[in-house]
Design an enzyme around this catalytic site. Sequence first.
Site, PDB file in Angstrom:
ATOM      1  N   LEU A   6       0.848  -1.190   0.000  1.00 28.76           N
ATOM      2  CA  LEU A   6       0.000   0.000   0.000  1.00 28.76           C
ATOM      3  C   LEU A   6       0.887   1.244   0.000  1.00 28.76           C
ATOM      4  O   LEU A   6       1.564   1.537   0.984  1.00 28.76           O
ATOM      5  CB  LEU A   6      -0.915  -0.009   1.228  1.00 28.76           C
ATOM      6  CG  LEU A   6      -1.733  -1.298   1.433  1.00 28.76           C
ATOM      7  CD1 LEU A   6      -2.685  -1.142   2.610  1.00 28.76           C
ATOM      8  CD2 LEU A   6      -2.496  -1.679   0.163  1.00 28.76           C
ATOM      9  N   ALA A   8      -0.326   4.367  -1.633  1.00 29.60           N
ATOM     10  CA  ALA A   8      -1.135   5.414  -2.262  1.00 29.60           C
ATOM     11  C   ALA A   8      -1.288   6.664  -1.419  1.00 29.60           C
ATOM     12  O   ALA A   8      -1.684   7.712  -1.931  1.00 29.60           O
ATOM     13  CB  ALA A   8      -2.533   4.864  -2.596  1.00 29.60           C
ATOM     14  N   GLY A   9      -0.976   6.589  -0.121  1.00 30.48           N
ATOM     15  CA  GLY A   9      -1.257   7.703   0.772  1.00 30.48           C
ATOM     16  C   GLY A   9      -0.361   8.906   0.554  1.00 30.48           C
ATOM     17  O   GLY A   9       0.773   8.794   0.087  1.00 30.48           O
ATOM     18  N   GLN A  78      -5.609   3.507  -6.545  1.00 29.13           N
ATOM     19  CA  GLN A  78      -6.671   3.856  -5.599  1.00 29.13           C
ATOM     20  C   GLN A  78      -7.059   5.295  -5.885  1.00 29.13           C
ATOM     21  O   GLN A  78      -6.295   6.219  -5.624  1.00 29.13           O
ATOM     22  CB  GLN A  78      -6.201   3.690  -4.157  1.00 29.13           C
ATOM     23  CG  GLN A  78      -7.312   3.917  -3.141  1.00 29.13           C
ATOM     24  CD  GLN A  78      -6.829   3.825  -1.703  1.00 29.13           C
ATOM     25  OE1 GLN A  78      -5.633   3.947  -1.431  1.00 29.13           O
ATOM     26  NE2 GLN A  78      -7.755   3.618  -0.778  1.00 29.13           N
ATOM     27  N   GLY A  83      -9.631   4.313   2.766  1.00 32.41           N
ATOM     28  CA  GLY A  83      -9.385   3.198   3.671  1.00 32.41           C
ATOM     29  C   GLY A  83      -8.497   2.114   3.086  1.00 32.41           C
ATOM     30  O   GLY A  83      -8.317   1.993   1.872  1.00 32.41           O
ATOM     31  N   THR A  84      -7.962   1.303   3.990  1.00 32.52           N
ATOM     32  CA  THR A  84      -7.023   0.259   3.583  1.00 32.52           C
ATOM     33  C   THR A  84      -7.704  -0.890   2.844  1.00 32.52           C
ATOM     34  O   THR A  84      -7.111  -1.470   1.933  1.00 32.52           O
ATOM     35  CB  THR A  84      -6.285  -0.282   4.816  1.00 32.52           C
ATOM     36  OG1 THR A  84      -7.225  -0.547   5.874  1.00 32.52           O
ATOM     37  CG2 THR A  84      -5.263   0.721   5.323  1.00 32.52           C
ATOM     38  N   GLY A 135      -4.866  -1.120  16.653  1.00 30.69           N
ATOM     39  CA  GLY A 135      -5.742  -2.270  16.693  1.00 30.69           C
ATOM     40  C   GLY A 135      -5.097  -3.307  17.599  1.00 30.69           C
ATOM     41  O   GLY A 135      -3.892  -3.541  17.506  1.00 30.69           O
ATOM     42  N   ASN A 160      -1.710  -4.627  16.310  1.00 27.88           N
ATOM     43  CA  ASN A 160      -1.728  -5.013  14.907  1.00 27.88           C
ATOM     44  C   ASN A 160      -0.674  -4.208  14.163  1.00 27.88           C
ATOM     45  O   ASN A 160      -0.694  -2.973  14.164  1.00 27.88           O
ATOM     46  CB  ASN A 160      -3.122  -4.747  14.331  1.00 27.88           C
ATOM     47  CG  ASN A 160      -3.191  -4.951  12.838  1.00 27.88           C
ATOM     48  OD1 ASN A 160      -2.396  -5.681  12.255  1.00 27.88           O
ATOM     49  ND2 ASN A 160      -4.160  -4.312  12.203  1.00 27.88           N
ATOM     50  N   HIS A 308      30.035  26.157   4.055  1.00 28.37           N
ATOM     51  CA  HIS A 308      31.103  26.090   5.043  1.00 28.37           C
ATOM     52  C   HIS A 308      30.704  26.660   6.404  1.00 28.37           C
ATOM     53  O   HIS A 308      29.913  27.589   6.513  1.00 28.37           O
ATOM     54  CB  HIS A 308      32.371  26.777   4.525  1.00 28.37           C
ATOM     55  CG  HIS A 308      32.200  28.201   4.122  1.00 28.37           C
ATOM     56  ND1 HIS A 308      31.732  28.567   2.887  1.00 28.37           N
ATOM     57  CD2 HIS A 308      32.439  29.353   4.797  1.00 28.37           C
ATOM     58  CE1 HIS A 308      31.698  29.879   2.806  1.00 28.37           C
ATOM     59  NE2 HIS A 308      32.111  30.388   3.958  1.00 28.37           N
TER      60      HIS A 308
END
Length: 393
Positions: A6, A8-9, A78, A83-84, A135, A160, A308
């Site tokens: 994943l 896409a975020g 996506q 959402g995932t 989670g 999770n 420098h």
Amino acid sequence: MKAILLTAGEGTRIRPLSASRPKPMLPVADRPLAAHTADAAIDAGADEIVLVVGYEGETVREYFGEEYRGVPVSYAVQEAQTGTADAVDAAREHIDGPFAVLNGDNLYDPAAIDRLFDACPAVCAAEVSDPRNYGVLSTTDGTVTDIVEKPDEPPTNLANAGAYAFPADAREWLEVPASERGEREITDVLTRVIERYAVTPVTLDRWLDVGRPWELLAANEWKVGELERRIDGAVSDAAHLEGRVVVEAGATVEPGVVIEGPVLLRSGATVGPNASVRGATVIGEGVSIGNGVEVKNSVLSRGVSVNHLSAVADSILGRNVNFGAGTTVANRRHDDADVSFTVKGERLSTGRRTFGVVAGDGAKTGINTSLTPGLKLATGTTTAPGETVDRDR
């Protein structure tokens, strides 16, 4: 097994670094963050990588191409960040058997990903001291029995970790309804799998969810610390290199330079003369470090110039940042409290006693600029010569 990554975020919490590229493509040691996840999947036996892309997806396509490390690469788009489960559903046409799902902005213990693939159906878990923001998995006799999102009273300390190996049937369960947050959650798919299969929890020895700039710094500390010493570039006999130092071909180390590893010096970079580099530092491609500069525990992206007599510590500089001569980054508060940083308008503790500046692509400082701890410089920001900057810009 196919591995769905994943990517896409947008990564709004890590701004300004994600202003022009997706968070999974930010640098971690010698490759983008997502490439570490892809490598772990391939080492575990993935026979195809499917990258779910969205925000600045062309950046992902340019890096991975049609084949990565000899493994075919496919892409799914996506269209909206809902959402995932929606992200995985975008890759539905590529799923024709058991499949793994991995977050492209996480670093996983590679050995655990190998065990995850072997134990399918399975989910990776990490033991955390405070699981209320995750989670949380419940288990009985080595099998996952439940998952609950961000509970006030967690039943266990198993968080999770966002890595799953699903049976082929799960392809038909991806169209879950939106949660209370308004997103279609992959954990709802996991719940259905738990109801029908014996799901194995695979405990990670090490795991990092990279959401905020200081976590990107921690990711680099992890991966740079694993590098083996290698000197392929041009190093002056009058320079001193100690410990795990990688100087890629095409990089140059000038006389009087002291480098204390772990440090990665990428192709086309130049350091010195008389500069000091130490502490889990990445000097990106084409970076120029000038005379008498000190760099400590920082990530300098491609094309950065630190001129420098400047000092940069515990910082992340985006592409083509230019620090004028005498620019100094302060990385510690006078009261020794943890440094805070602004994320989406809220000032948060980094949990770090030392943290410097995060500069977006193309930021420039005038000579003798002073930058205070926990400072954010937006893309293209400039400062005046001699200025002390103590507020985000």
